[in-house]
Every structure is written in C-alpha cells, then in structure tokens.
Design an enzyme around this catalytic site. Structure first.
Site, PDB file in Angstrom:
ATOM      1  N   ARG A   1      60.533  14.810  36.645  1.00 48.84           N
ATOM      2  CA  ARG A   1      59.896  14.997  37.954  1.00 48.84           C
ATOM      3  C   ARG A   1      59.368  13.693  38.540  1.00 48.84           C
ATOM      4  NH1 ARG A   1      56.769  17.681  34.116  1.00 48.84           N
ATOM      5  NH2 ARG A   1      54.642  16.912  33.758  1.00 48.84           N
TER       6      ARG A   1
ATOM      7  N   ARG B   1      51.534  10.447  42.778  1.00 49.41           N
ATOM      8  CA  ARG B   1      51.855  11.594  41.939  1.00 49.41           C
ATOM      9  C   ARG B   1      53.222  12.146  42.341  1.00 49.41           C
ATOM     10  NH1 ARG B   1      49.082  17.661  41.773  1.00 49.41           N
ATOM     11  NH2 ARG B   1      50.126  18.324  39.850  1.00 49.41           N
ATOM     12  N   HIS B   2      53.903  12.756  41.400  1.00 50.21           N
ATOM     13  CA  HIS B   2      55.187  13.395  41.686  1.00 50.21           C
ATOM     14  C   HIS B   2      55.007  14.505  42.722  1.00 50.21           C
ATOM     15  CE1 HIS B   2      53.856  16.889  39.406  1.00 50.21           C
ATOM     16  NE2 HIS B   2      53.441  16.057  38.472  1.00 50.21           N
TER      17      HIS B   2
ATOM     18  N   ARG C   1      56.463  20.894  41.854  1.00 51.32           N
ATOM     19  CA  ARG C   1      57.265  21.188  40.657  1.00 51.32           C
ATOM     20  C   ARG C   1      57.103  22.634  40.250  1.00 51.32           C
ATOM     21  NH1 ARG C   1      53.344  22.052  37.106  1.00 51.32           N
ATOM     22  NH2 ARG C   1      51.595  20.611  36.830  1.00 51.32           N
TER      23      ARG C   1
ATOM     24  N   ASP D   1      48.898  13.508  38.229  1.00 53.84           N
ATOM     25  CA  ASP D   1      47.533  13.630  38.735  1.00 53.84           C
ATOM     26  C   ASP D   1      46.526  13.056  37.742  1.00 53.84           C
ATOM     27  OD1 ASP D   1      47.984  15.641  36.879  1.00 53.84           O
ATOM     28  OD2 ASP D   1      47.097  17.242  38.066  1.00 53.84           O
TER      29      ASP D   1
END
Length: 420
Positions: A104, A36-37, A40, A284
C-alpha cells in the site's frame, strides 16, 4: 465535469498555499515530504466478522482504487504547489522517494508520482499512457530502522511501555473501559483485547463502513466514537503519556535525525548535489511518531494521504529557515505548523537546537536496559555491612576464646605492687 472542477480547486489551493506566496527575496531550496498511504482494505478481520478477506478484491491491507485516486490528487496538488521549484518534467537528480516495504505504501508513492510528474514531450513512451515509471526505493521490513514504527527490538522502549502501563492515566483508562472491552471481546470473538489492541477493531469497522458495508448492530455510532478514542489513546500510549522525550529518542527522533541531516546538507554550499525533493511514503504511526518527537501533536488525525511538509528557504540575507505544513484535507490548503519555542518561519540553527534533545546519539546503545544506580548501591552497601558484621563476630569469638583460656585464680599483678 465534477472531476475537472475538483482538480481545478486543488490546483488553486496549492498555488494559494504554496511557497511562492511567502514574499520576495526568499528562495525555496529543499523540500521533504512524509505522507501516509491512501485508502486501504482492513489489515485483518475479527473472528466473528461477517466480512472476511474474500470480501476485498486484493485481500487485507491493500490500497484501494479510492486510495490510488487520493494519492494521484495529492501528487497533482504538490505539482501546483512546487511549480517553478521543481522542473516541469521529471529529472532523477531532483527527486528521491523512499517507502516502507508494504504494497500500500509502495503503490501510494507510485500513484503520487503519477500525479506529480505526468510525462510530456520526449518522456511519453506510449501516446495512450499518461504515466512514466519513476523509482521508489525501499528496504525489507525487518531492516527498516527509519519509517516503520514502533522501531524495535528496543528493550529500553519496552521497559518504558511497562512503566507507562503503571501510570495513573493508563490505570484509570483501563478501569473505566473494562466493561466496554468485555463487550467488544464478546461481540468480536477476540480474547486478547486491551487498550493497546482495541484500535484493530476500530480499523476494521472503519474500513468496512467507508466502503459501504453494513456494520453489526452493536457497532453503533457511540461505539465507533469510543473506539476512535481508544485508538487515539493507544497511539499516545506508544509515543507519549510517560517519558515522552525519551520515547521520542527511541522512536520518532530517529526519523527526525535523518530529516535534520537532510536539511543541514541541503543548506551546505560544500555539499554534493542534493535532490530538491525527498519523499517518504509510510503510515499513520510514522506521522504520529514524528509529531510526538516534534512535540506538535495535539490530537490531530493523520487520515489517508495526509502529508507533512518541511520546506527549507534561503532568506535574502543568506540565512536559512524551516517552515512546516500539514495537509490532512484535500479541500483545504495545508495547515502551517510551528515548532514549540520557534515561529512558524523558524531559523534553521534554532530548529536544529530545539530538536536536538530528542535525537539519539547512539540508538542501539540507548535501547539497552539501564542498570539503575540505586540497586547497585544497595548491593555494595549490603556487602560492606556483611563484611563488617563478619569481622565483629570473629573479633568477639576471639575475645571469648582468650578469656576462657586463662587458668582459674590467675590475677595480674602490676609492677611495684606491695606483697603481704
């Protein structure tokens, strides 16, 4: 002083939990990562939110400095984990990275690669920059049928969602949370709040709280806890609760099919040159869809920079096995994951057999709405009954017409009857 200590701890954990700790006679052949990034800003604000987009330096939905650091640290930990498997310096034949087409996720992949492959020697193009450009591939969001979930358009999936809304679990959850959702709607100014959209309020408040902004009085710890539970329910609504296996075929099973293909290709001696490391940078919901398809979801969260690892090993007898790990905390080694029905060191043929039921054969065809057999049978039965009834009416009318056509006093005389 604290940062070198943290990095040293990460390195130690990476080594202790790495593939070299599995014993002798095994060779790591291939790794797939899905992460996942990083941290943010909120995706959006609610109408009454005192913190609108101007509060965030790069606007909504963008990777923050904390998110960049999280992924740099993950890349550095991966470098320690796969030391000796990956080359000490970047080689394009060894690595392939694909991301969803969001700032992102693209930036997270780049920050991760900066920690994974810091340049050295001839790869240094500027002595003052310990970074080198490494390709990150993507496709436009509208064309992404691999990493951006839920996948669509898919009429059958939407039909399954409608059926999920009619389940007792969904109805009970909706009834129990109706007053709470009314309160949220009043405090936020949102008019379309439901079990499926409450996650957006939690996401906004969580991001604001994480970055030190003061939450409104109604956003108490109890409210945040309940919102978190609704967010989890919303995710389960998407990929589970009702007909989870079929939902998986239309969602996470698509990504799982690609991962299975990658593992099979890497294990084939006849395959062309295959990268050692294949990386997916996503969200996610991507991790959750995959975990639901693998049937390993137990409510665990997928925090920023969390990472699911597939490791393909060749055993000393020449056979292949798959091991899975999930890294959801930077201060702990990745957690081992076991596919239901298989040990954590799962033989590749068994891994493929157990995951086959949730892999679509033809996603576009399976997404089409199904004409239910009972409805067709009812239509046919009604048509047959109508035809029979019509014939009976015609026959009855014919008999009545003939009876009325006979002259009065006519009587049939049988052959040989005596006449007086």
């Amino acid at each position: 002083m604290a940062r070198p200590l943290l990095l040293g701890l990460l390195g130690l954990l990476g080594l202790l939990g790495g593939p070299h700790a599995h014993g002798h006679g095994r060779t790591l052949r291939f790794v797939t990562l899905l992460y996942r990034h990083g941290d943010r800003s909120p995706v959006k604000a609610y109408p009454k939110d005192p913190y609108q987009e101007r509060e965030w330096p790069q606007g909504f939905g963008q990777l923050t400095k904390e998110g960049m650091l999280q992924h740099w640290q993950l890349g550095w930990a991966l470098r320690q984990r796969y030391k000796g498997f990956l080359s000490a310096s970047y080689h394009r034949q060894e690595v392939y990275v694909r991301s969803t087409d969001f700032d992102r996720t693209l930036m997270s992949a780049e920050a991760n690669l900066a920690g994974l492959f810091p340049p050295n020697g001839s790869q240094l193009f500027n002595p003052n920059i310990t970074w080198q450009p490494i390709p990150v591939h993507t496709v436009p969001e509208a064309q992404d049928k691999l990493l951006k979930f839920p996948l669509g358009p898919c009429p059958r999936f939407e039909q399954l969602q409608d059926e999920t809304r009619r389940t007792p679990e969904y109805q009970n959850e909706s009834q129990q949370n109706a007053p709470f959702l009314d309160m949220l709607a009043n405090e936020t100014g949102l008019t379309d709040l439901s079990l499926e959209t409450a996650w957006s309020v939690y996401d906004t408040l969580f991001c604001e709280q994480t970055h030190g902004l003061v939450l409104p009085p109604w956003a108490s710890p109890e409210t945040m806890q309940r919102l978190r539970q609704l967010k989890d329910f919303g995710f389960r609504f998407l990929f589970g609760i009702h007909q989870q296996a079929e939902k998986a075929r239309l969602q996470g099973g698509v990504l799982l099919a690609q991962i299975r293909e990658n593992l099979t290709s890497a294990a084939s001696p006849a395959a062309p040159q295959h990268p050692k490391l294949l990386v997916y940078s996503a969200h996610d919901t991507t991790l959750l869809a995959l975990h639901m398809a693998l049937d390993i979801y137990n409510g665990q969260q997928a925090p920023y920079a969390s990472c699911h690892m597939f490791e393909l090993y060749q055993e000393d007898d020449g056979n292949f096995s798959v091991e899975m790990y999930f890294r959801n905390r930077s201060d702990q080694a990745p957690w081992p994951l076991a596919l239901p029905g298989c040990p954590q060191r799962c033989p590749l043929p068994e891994f493929l057999r157990l995951t086959a039921p949730v892999v679509p054969e033809d996603w576009a065809r399976e997404c089409q709405l199904v004409n239910t057999a009972p409805d067709t049978e009812v239509v046919v039965a009604l048509a047959v009954c109508g035809s029979i009834l019509f014939l009976l009416i015609v026959l009855l009318l014919t008999v009545l017409f003939r009876m009325q056509a006979q002259p009065p006093g006519y009587r049939h005389v049988a052959d040989g009857e005596d006449h007086a």
